[in-house]
Design a protein around this motif. Structure first.
Motif, mmCIF file in Angstrom:
data_model
loop_
_atom_site.group_PDB
_atom_site.id
_atom_site.type_symbol
_atom_site.label_atom_id
_atom_site.label_comp_id
_atom_site.label_asym_id
_atom_site.label_seq_id
_atom_site.Cartn_x
_atom_site.Cartn_y
_atom_site.Cartn_z
ATOM 1 N N LYS A 154 54.142 11.658 -3.581
ATOM 2 C CA LYS A 154 53.853 11.882 -2.167
ATOM 3 C C LYS A 154 52.349 11.888 -1.951
ATOM 4 N N LEU A 155 51.874 10.976 -1.119
ATOM 5 C CA LEU A 155 50.468 10.900 -0.748
ATOM 6 C C LEU A 155 50.270 11.788 0.474
ATOM 7 N N PHE A 156 49.396 12.799 0.348
ATOM 8 C CA PHE A 156 49.238 13.749 1.454
ATOM 9 C C PHE A 156 47.865 14.406 1.422
ATOM 10 N N TYR A 157 47.497 14.975 2.554
ATOM 11 C CA TYR A 157 46.280 15.779 2.641
ATOM 12 C C TYR A 157 46.674 17.234 2.417
ATOM 13 N N ASP A 158 46.204 17.791 1.309
ATOM 14 C CA ASP A 158 46.493 19.173 0.939
ATOM 15 C C ASP A 158 45.494 20.071 1.654
ATOM 16 N N THR A 159 45.991 20.904 2.561
ATOM 17 C CA THR A 159 45.117 21.788 3.337
ATOM 18 C C THR A 159 45.191 23.239 2.876
ATOM 19 N N GLU A 160 45.994 23.515 1.866
ATOM 20 C CA GLU A 160 46.156 24.889 1.403
ATOM 21 C C GLU A 160 44.899 25.392 0.701
ATOM 22 N N ASN A 161 44.365 26.489 1.180
ATOM 23 C CA ASN A 161 43.202 27.176 0.601
ATOM 24 C C ASN A 161 41.931 26.325 0.545
ATOM 25 N N CYS A 162 41.806 25.320 1.412
ATOM 26 C CA CYS A 162 40.594 24.504 1.327
ATOM 27 C C CYS A 162 39.640 24.758 2.489
ATOM 28 N N GLY A 163 40.117 25.316 3.602
ATOM 29 C CA GLY A 163 39.233 25.607 4.722
ATOM 30 C C GLY A 163 38.640 24.368 5.351
ATOM 31 N N CYS A 164 39.336 23.247 5.224
ATOM 32 C CA CYS A 164 38.825 21.987 5.763
ATOM 33 C C CYS A 164 39.996 21.169 6.300
ATOM 34 N N ASN A 165 39.764 19.899 6.557
ATOM 35 C CA ASN A 165 40.820 19.023 7.054
ATOM 36 C C ASN A 165 41.789 18.590 5.966
ATOM 37 N N GLY A 166 41.527 18.957 4.742
ATOM 38 C CA GLY A 166 42.424 18.641 3.644
ATOM 39 C C GLY A 166 41.775 17.779 2.593
ATOM 40 N N VAL A 167 42.350 17.844 1.420
ATOM 41 C CA VAL A 167 41.908 17.055 0.283
ATOM 42 C C VAL A 167 43.055 16.113 -0.062
ATOM 43 N N LEU A 168 42.771 14.837 -0.150
ATOM 44 C CA LEU A 168 43.809 13.866 -0.456
ATOM 45 C C LEU A 168 44.348 14.113 -1.865
ATOM 46 N N ALA A 169 45.669 14.139 -1.992
ATOM 47 C CA ALA A 169 46.312 14.403 -3.278
ATOM 48 C C ALA A 169 47.585 13.573 -3.377
ATOM 49 N N ILE A 170 48.095 13.472 -4.595
ATOM 50 C CA ILE A 170 49.389 12.846 -4.846
ATOM 51 C C ILE A 170 50.263 13.903 -5.488
ATOM 52 N N GLY A 171 51.327 14.271 -4.802
ATOM 53 C CA GLY A 171 52.260 15.236 -5.355
ATOM 54 C C GLY A 171 53.438 14.524 -5.992
#
Length: 113
Positions: free
Chosen positions: A25-42
């Motif tokens: 899953k390609l997604f923007y991880d916004t958990e605990n980042c305080g920003c618009n998200g960090v791109l990740a692959i789950g």
């Protein structure tokens, strides 16, 4: 949506799955980042109801309907040969050069038990 990968990237993705089934899953991880998200692959065991499936080679990628508009229609996913990360680009954008894989298959199993 189309996601393009080369043979080396395909091998790295297969290594990440191991011998177990899963969806990328390609997604923007916004958990605990305080920003618009960090791109990740789950790596997930099952798609969510809001996920769109994209077939890439022998894999199925997922993208949440709400995040689909954040990406161009054609993406390139490339494994970094010197670092355990991936680069996501399109013809008009560089999304990230440090995309990590987060395997949440075991986390989901532990939450149920």
């Amino acid at each position: 949506m189309i996601i393009l990968i080369d043979a080396y990237t395909e091998d790295r993705l297969a290594q990440s799955l191991g011998e177990r089934p899963g969806f990328f899953k390609l997604f923007y991880d916004t958990e605990n980042c305080g920003c618009n998200g960090v791109l990740a692959i789950g790596i997930l065991e099952q798609p969510l109801d809001t996920d769109i499936k994209v077939t890439v080679s022998t894999f199925t990628f997922l993208i949440d309907r709400q995040q689909e508009s954040l990406f161009d229609n054609v993406l390139k996913l490339e494994a970094d040969p010197t670092y355990p990360s991936f680069k996501v680009t399109s013809d008009s954008a560089l999304y990230s050069t440090n995309v990590r894989i987060i395997d949440v298959r075991d986390i989901a199993n532990k939450a149920v038990t």
